[in-house]
Design a protein around this motif. Sequence first.
Motif, PDB file in Angstrom:
ATOM      1  N   CYS A  84      18.009  55.887  79.385  1.00  0.00           N
ATOM      2  CA  CYS A  84      18.733  55.027  80.325  1.00  0.00           C
ATOM      3  C   CYS A  84      17.879  53.790  80.583  1.00  0.00           C
ATOM      4  CB  CYS A  84      18.994  55.749  81.643  1.00  0.00           C
ATOM      5  SG  CYS A  84      19.929  57.266  81.483  1.00  0.00           S
ATOM      6  N   GLN A  85      18.055  52.798  79.779  1.00  0.00           N
ATOM      7  CA  GLN A  85      17.266  51.573  79.925  1.00  0.00           C
ATOM      8  C   GLN A  85      17.639  50.878  81.226  1.00  0.00           C
ATOM      9  OE1 GLN A  85      14.925  50.358  77.563  1.00  0.00           O
ATOM     10  NE2 GLN A  85      15.148  52.389  76.684  1.00  0.00           N
ATOM     11  N   GLY A  86      16.681  50.740  82.136  1.00  0.00           N
ATOM     12  CA  GLY A  86      16.957  50.054  83.384  1.00  0.00           C
ATOM     13  C   GLY A  86      16.461  50.828  84.584  1.00  0.00           C
ATOM     14  N   ILE A  87      17.180  50.726  85.674  1.00  0.00           N
ATOM     15  CA  ILE A  87      16.811  51.345  86.942  1.00  0.00           C
ATOM     16  C   ILE A  87      17.487  52.706  87.041  1.00  0.00           C
ATOM     17  CG2 ILE A  87      16.902  51.090  89.456  1.00  0.00           C
ATOM     18  CD1 ILE A  87      17.285  48.008  88.804  1.00  0.00           C
ATOM     19  N   SER A 124      14.642  50.984 100.401  1.00  0.00           N
ATOM     20  CA  SER A 124      15.798  50.107 100.575  1.00  0.00           C
ATOM     21  C   SER A 124      15.444  48.671 100.200  1.00  0.00           C
ATOM     22  CB  SER A 124      16.300  50.188 102.016  1.00  0.00           C
ATOM     23  OG  SER A 124      17.436  49.388 102.180  1.00  0.00           O
ATOM     24  N   ALA A 125      14.283  48.219 100.626  1.00  0.00           N
ATOM     25  CA  ALA A 125      13.831  46.866 100.281  1.00  0.00           C
ATOM     26  C   ALA A 125      13.614  46.734  98.773  1.00  0.00           C
ATOM     27  CB  ALA A 125      12.546  46.530 101.040  1.00  0.00           C
ATOM     28  N   HIS A 128      15.638  44.242  96.249  1.00  0.00           N
ATOM     29  CA  HIS A 128      14.923  43.328  95.355  1.00  0.00           C
ATOM     30  C   HIS A 128      15.363  43.521  93.896  1.00  0.00           C
ATOM     31  CE1 HIS A 128      11.633  41.081  93.537  1.00  0.00           C
ATOM     32  NE2 HIS A 128      11.369  42.149  92.804  1.00  0.00           N
ATOM     33  N   LEU A 129      15.435  44.766  93.456  1.00  0.00           N
ATOM     34  CA  LEU A 129      15.830  45.045  92.073  1.00  0.00           C
ATOM     35  C   LEU A 129      17.271  44.624  91.806  1.00  0.00           C
ATOM     36  CD1 LEU A 129      14.139  48.539  91.573  1.00  0.00           C
ATOM     37  CD2 LEU A 129      13.453  46.364  90.522  1.00  0.00           C
ATOM     38  N   ILE A 134      22.860  46.796  86.824  1.00  0.00           N
ATOM     39  CA  ILE A 134      23.201  48.195  86.550  1.00  0.00           C
ATOM     40  C   ILE A 134      22.117  49.133  87.062  1.00  0.00           C
ATOM     41  CG2 ILE A 134      23.683  49.857  84.704  1.00  0.00           C
ATOM     42  CD1 ILE A 134      24.556  47.410  82.989  1.00  0.00           C
ATOM     43  N   VAL A 135      22.547  50.251  87.619  1.00  0.00           N
ATOM     44  CA  VAL A 135      21.635  51.315  88.033  1.00  0.00           C
ATOM     45  C   VAL A 135      22.215  52.640  87.549  1.00  0.00           C
ATOM     46  CG1 VAL A 135      22.712  51.618  90.294  1.00  0.00           C
ATOM     47  CG2 VAL A 135      20.319  52.264  89.985  1.00  0.00           C
TER      48      VAL A 135
END
Length: 176
Positions: free
Chosen positions: A14-17, A101-102, A106-107, A113-114
Amino acid sequence: TFFTGNCERLSEQCQGIIVLTAYNALQSSGDMAALFRQEANFWYVTGIGDPDWQLIMHDGKSWLVAPDISEAHKVFDGGMSHETAQIISGVDEIINYSEASALLTHLARKYQIVYTLEQDPYQKYYNFTCNPAPGKLRRQLHRHFNEVRDCRQELATLRARKQPEEIACITRAVQL
């Protein structure tokens, strides 16, 4: 560690967050919690068996989000220390919910996408109520990100292929 390797393999898929949550503790009766059992996928990538933790992974970095536990709760029910959680999971950093949460805010400014665990597609067939933690996390992620993708299939694929450590544990269990 075993859990660090699982995080790395999931990040490759899963490339990403990626954001996952532990289950919440649920009430048994009166002022007592029911016997707790962790969400299996969360345990698979963190090794954390306590309720209310979260995991955020992005770009080779990982954060465990620690629950706020009062001193009274620690006396009566205990709670995992940040140091122990970091040793077990192998994450880079332990943060609290407001810092998480911060971080997600930011992300979300940089990424659309998450990945998380979306609602179980078979949930409508269950004759019980599912733990509320994953739904709460999904609602939070939908507020931050344009697209929330399910990583259930990637986790299922990873968990189906047993690592040498898992095979050794299974072998030992069979021997016992």
